[in-house]
Design a protein around this motif. Structure first.
Motif, PDB file in Angstrom:
ATOM      1  N   CYS A 164     -13.931   2.405 -14.627  1.00 51.88           N
ATOM      2  CA  CYS A 164     -14.365   3.018 -15.550  1.00 51.88           C
ATOM      3  C   CYS A 164     -15.196   4.574 -15.508  1.00 51.88           C
ATOM      4  N   THR A 204     -15.336   0.990 -10.166  1.00 54.40           N
ATOM      5  CA  THR A 204     -16.694   1.276 -10.512  1.00 54.40           C
ATOM      6  C   THR A 204     -16.886   0.993 -12.174  1.00 54.40           C
ATOM      7  N   CYS A 205     -17.921   1.041 -12.626  1.00 49.83           N
ATOM      8  CA  CYS A 205     -18.473   0.450 -14.135  1.00 49.83           C
ATOM      9  C   CYS A 205     -19.228   1.767 -14.582  1.00 49.83           C
ATOM     10  N   ALA A 206     -19.094   2.047 -15.918  1.00 53.73           N
ATOM     11  CA  ALA A 206     -19.700   3.205 -16.482  1.00 53.73           C
ATOM     12  C   ALA A 206     -20.808   2.776 -17.499  1.00 53.73           C
ATOM     13  N   ILE A 207     -20.989   1.556 -17.745  1.00 53.44           N
ATOM     14  CA  ILE A 207     -21.654   0.957 -19.010  1.00 53.44           C
ATOM     15  C   ILE A 207     -22.825   1.604 -19.112  1.00 53.44           C
ATOM     16  N   THR A 217     -13.303   4.417 -21.961  1.00 53.38           N
ATOM     17  CA  THR A 217     -12.732   4.260 -20.640  1.00 53.38           C
ATOM     18  C   THR A 217     -11.665   3.309 -20.712  1.00 53.38           C
ATOM     19  N   ARG A 218     -11.501   2.432 -21.711  1.00 45.02           N
ATOM     20  CA  ARG A 218     -10.286   1.541 -21.634  1.00 45.02           C
ATOM     21  C   ARG A 218      -9.231   1.652 -22.653  1.00 45.02           C
ATOM     22  N   ILE A 239     -19.555   3.269 -24.212  1.00 45.85           N
ATOM     23  CA  ILE A 239     -18.274   4.143 -23.494  1.00 45.85           C
ATOM     24  C   ILE A 239     -17.092   3.252 -23.387  1.00 45.85           C
ATOM     25  N   VAL A 240     -17.092   1.992 -23.483  1.00 41.83           N
ATOM     26  CA  VAL A 240     -15.751   1.117 -23.138  1.00 41.83           C
ATOM     27  C   VAL A 240     -14.617   1.618 -24.180  1.00 41.83           C
ATOM     28  N   ASN A 249     -13.546  -5.663 -14.721  1.00 44.88           N
ATOM     29  CA  ASN A 249     -13.573  -4.979 -13.559  1.00 44.88           C
ATOM     30  C   ASN A 249     -13.296  -5.893 -12.479  1.00 44.88           C
ATOM     31  N   GLN A 304     -12.625  -7.227 -24.304  1.00 44.17           N
ATOM     32  CA  GLN A 304     -13.796  -6.783 -24.680  1.00 44.17           C
ATOM     33  C   GLN A 304     -14.175  -7.184 -26.333  1.00 44.17           C
ATOM     34  N   GLY A 344     -18.371  -3.627 -11.728  1.00 43.85           N
ATOM     35  CA  GLY A 344     -18.405  -3.852 -13.134  1.00 43.85           C
ATOM     36  C   GLY A 344     -18.420  -5.285 -13.738  1.00 43.85           C
ATOM     37  N   CYS A 345     -17.682  -5.233 -15.030  1.00 44.39           N
ATOM     38  CA  CYS A 345     -17.943  -6.657 -15.750  1.00 44.39           C
ATOM     39  C   CYS A 345     -16.533  -7.382 -15.191  1.00 44.39           C
TER      40      CYS A 345
HETATM   41 FE1  F3S Z   1     -16.452  -3.237 -17.605  1.00 41.01          FE
HETATM   42 FE2  F3S Z   1     -18.290  -1.540 -16.999  1.00 41.01          FE
HETATM   43 FE3  F3S Z   1     -15.736  -0.727 -17.655  1.00 41.01          FE
HETATM   44  S1  F3S Z   1     -18.459  -3.189 -18.224  1.00 41.01           S
HETATM   45  S2  F3S Z   1     -15.361  -2.450 -19.169  1.00 41.01           S
HETATM   46  S3  F3S Z   1     -16.369  -2.016 -16.078  1.00 41.01           S
HETATM   47  S4  F3S Z   1     -17.641   0.143 -18.274  1.00 41.01           S
END
Ligand code: F3S
Ligand code: SAH
Ligand code: SF4
Length: 473
Positions: free
Chosen positions: A115, A81-84, A203-204, A199-200, A49, A235, A45-46
């Motif tokens: 996420c 993981t990332c869910a963006i 998830t956050r 989605i953030v 993450n 964010q 992720g970002c």
């Molecule tokens: Fe980052 Fe992906 Fe979560 S961009 S905040 S890891 S959905």
């Protein structure tokens, strides 16, 4: 078993985030569990993450595990993981097959976090169809990893702990930083903006800022350890402090961090909504606050911005952009743009192209809109074909690249300061960034690693520049 729930995750209730300082504990039973064993973290992720992975690494090492980059070699694999967007999902799901295969051959422990774990549908399907994953945990409870590990070793049963809570602030979680020169520093968690595509916030959790004194202490420690650069992470960083109501805001934080004497300060991500004049003045005033701002615009069409719930108009964005350019000498500005938001017309899209032509961003990260389950935008019936969206993205990218190159050309034969970070993959050179966040491949010696050096730019490309060291600072 604690599974996330989209309805609960959406709620911004009365919970007042607490600062918790004693929540990280390692049960005796797992204190030495990692002796002679290795862990591997896959991070998708970002920056937030990535920084979570730095926390996980330290937690693993507190249990005596040693890090490896080779999955085949690991006794424990952590999938952060990332869910963006859909493609972030697909990358993770594609890798799960390989990990399962490894687990069939060798007795390894597998942990799924980040996420994606916070998504209701994903967690549900992991806990029913992916029983071989040992631990599923969310973004709110990374520090409890040792407790979950103790449980699965005792009970030999999948451990699922994903909370749909608004969230608290945990201090005292250890960190193993990837770099000796640049550090990520969280200043706030979660997001209250609720852009309709995103989605953030689910998830956050709710926006919650760290206390100023905790952030300053972390930066002061980093200065003592010899770090040259900090990136303040959140964010929505310019909303920093709003939730605390303690009388300080992002401008005050930047000023205080500047006074720690750290050589370079960056911050991501800024939302145009909370960008105050006071913030611009502070950035302009202090030399160690870098003149680089990532300011996502998302679209150039007011109609689409409204549907996105971005809370600004095109004109307001332009005014802010121009003010930043005027008040901060030499500033560079990058942005994020989404194409193909549901029912984006050709006209809407052309307004996005127009604004790129007008503002000539230093860089833009461009994405095709990806529907995320549970977000308001995902419920809109979309009439635009994927093919049209792909064509729009290609057209936009052409324009974005043109201005990236044009902006970079201004640097030809100029002197810049670069923090030399690591060997670059370009034939024996070293890579680093200018104050304005331009990537430079520098012809220099390894003795410059970790130093801020004066570099003369010799050649320009769209995404990077080449230069030679003139002398060190
Ligand atoms: Fe980052 Fe992906 Fe979560 S961009 S905040 S890891 S959905
Ligand atoms: N908090 C930051 C951005 C976080 S996500 C901000 O508000 O600017 C990073 C970028 O991903 C966003 O700026 C947006 O351009 C993109 N993005 C987020 N959700 C998306 C989605 N559903 N489809 C496509 N792009 C998305
Ligand atoms: Fe997502 Fe909008 Fe929050 Fe950024 S500001 S994290 S795009 S909801």
């Amino acid at each position: 078993m604690n599974l996330p729930n989209l309805k609960d995750a959406r709620v911004r209730g009365k919970h007042k985030p607490e600062v918790k300082r004693e929540d990280y504990v390692i049960p005796e039973a797992v204190g030495n569990i990692g002796k002679n064993k290795k862990y591997c973290i896959l991070t998708y992720g970002c920056q937030m993450n990535v920084h979570d992975s730095e926390n996980i690494a330290a937690i693993m090492e507190d249990m005596k595990y040693i890090q490896t980059d080779d999955m085949q070699d690991a006794d424990i694999i952590i999938i952060n993981t990332c869910a963006i967007r859909e493609n972030a999902h697909n990358k993770v799901m594609g890798n799960l097959g390989r990990i399962k295969h490894l687990k069939e051959k060798k007795d390894i422990i597998t942990i799924f976090c980040g996420c994606m774990a916070q998504e209701e549908g994903i967690s549900r399907s992991l806990s029913s169809k992916y029983k071989w994953i040992d631990i599923i945990m969310g973004t709110h409870n990374i520090h409890k990893l040792p407790i979950y590990l103790e449980k699965i070793i005792k009970n030999k049963k999948q451990e699922v702990n994903v909370y749909s809570i608004e969230g608290d602030v945990y201090e005292g979680i250890p960190v193993k930083r990837d770099s000796k020169y640049k550090a990520w520093v969280n200043i706030m968690y979660g997001c209250d903006k609720v852009c309709t595509y995103c989605i953030v916030p689910y998830t956050r959790g709710k926006q919650r800022s760290r206390l100023l004194e905790d952030i300053l202490k972390e930066v002061e420690d980093l200065v003592r350890e010899g770090y040259k650069e900090v990136t303040l992470l959140g964010q929505n960083v310019n909303a920093y402090g709003k939730d605390l109501a303690l009388g300080y805001d992002m401008a005050d934080l930047l000023e205080s961090v500047s006074k720690t004497g750290i050589s370079r300060i960056r911050f991501i991500t800024s939302h145009p909504w909370d960008f105050t004049d006071k913030m611009i003045e502070v950035i302009a005033k202090y030399d160690n606050i870098m003149p680089y701002i990532h300011l996502p615009i998302q679209s150039g069409s007011d109609r689409i911005l409204k549907h996105m719930n971005r809370r600004y108009t095109k004109e307001e964005y332009i005014t802010l952009f121009n003010k930043i350019k005027e008040m901060i000498p030499n500033v560079s500005i990058s942005t994020d743009i989404i194409v193909g938001f549901p029912n984006e017309t050709d006209e809407d899209f052309h307004e996005t192209l127009d604004i790129v032509n007008l503002l000539k961003f230093d860089l833009a990260y461009t994405f095709i809109y990806s529907p995320r389950e549970g977000t308001p935008a995902s419920k809109i019936k979309d009439t635009i074909s994927l093919d049209t969206k792909k064509k729009r993205l290609a057209e936009l990218n052409k324009l974005v690249n043109k201005y990236a190159l044009l902006n970079n050309q201004k640097y030809k034969n100029k002197m810049v300061e670069v923090l030399i970070e690591a060997p670059s993959d370009k034939n024996g050179k070293y890579m680093g960034y200018t104050d304005t966040m331009k990537l430079v491949n520098v012809d220099c010696d390894s003795k410059y690693l970790g130093k801020i050096v004066k570099v003369k730019i010799e050649s320009i490309k769209t995404w990077s520049m080449d230069g030679v060291v003139v002398n060190d600072k």
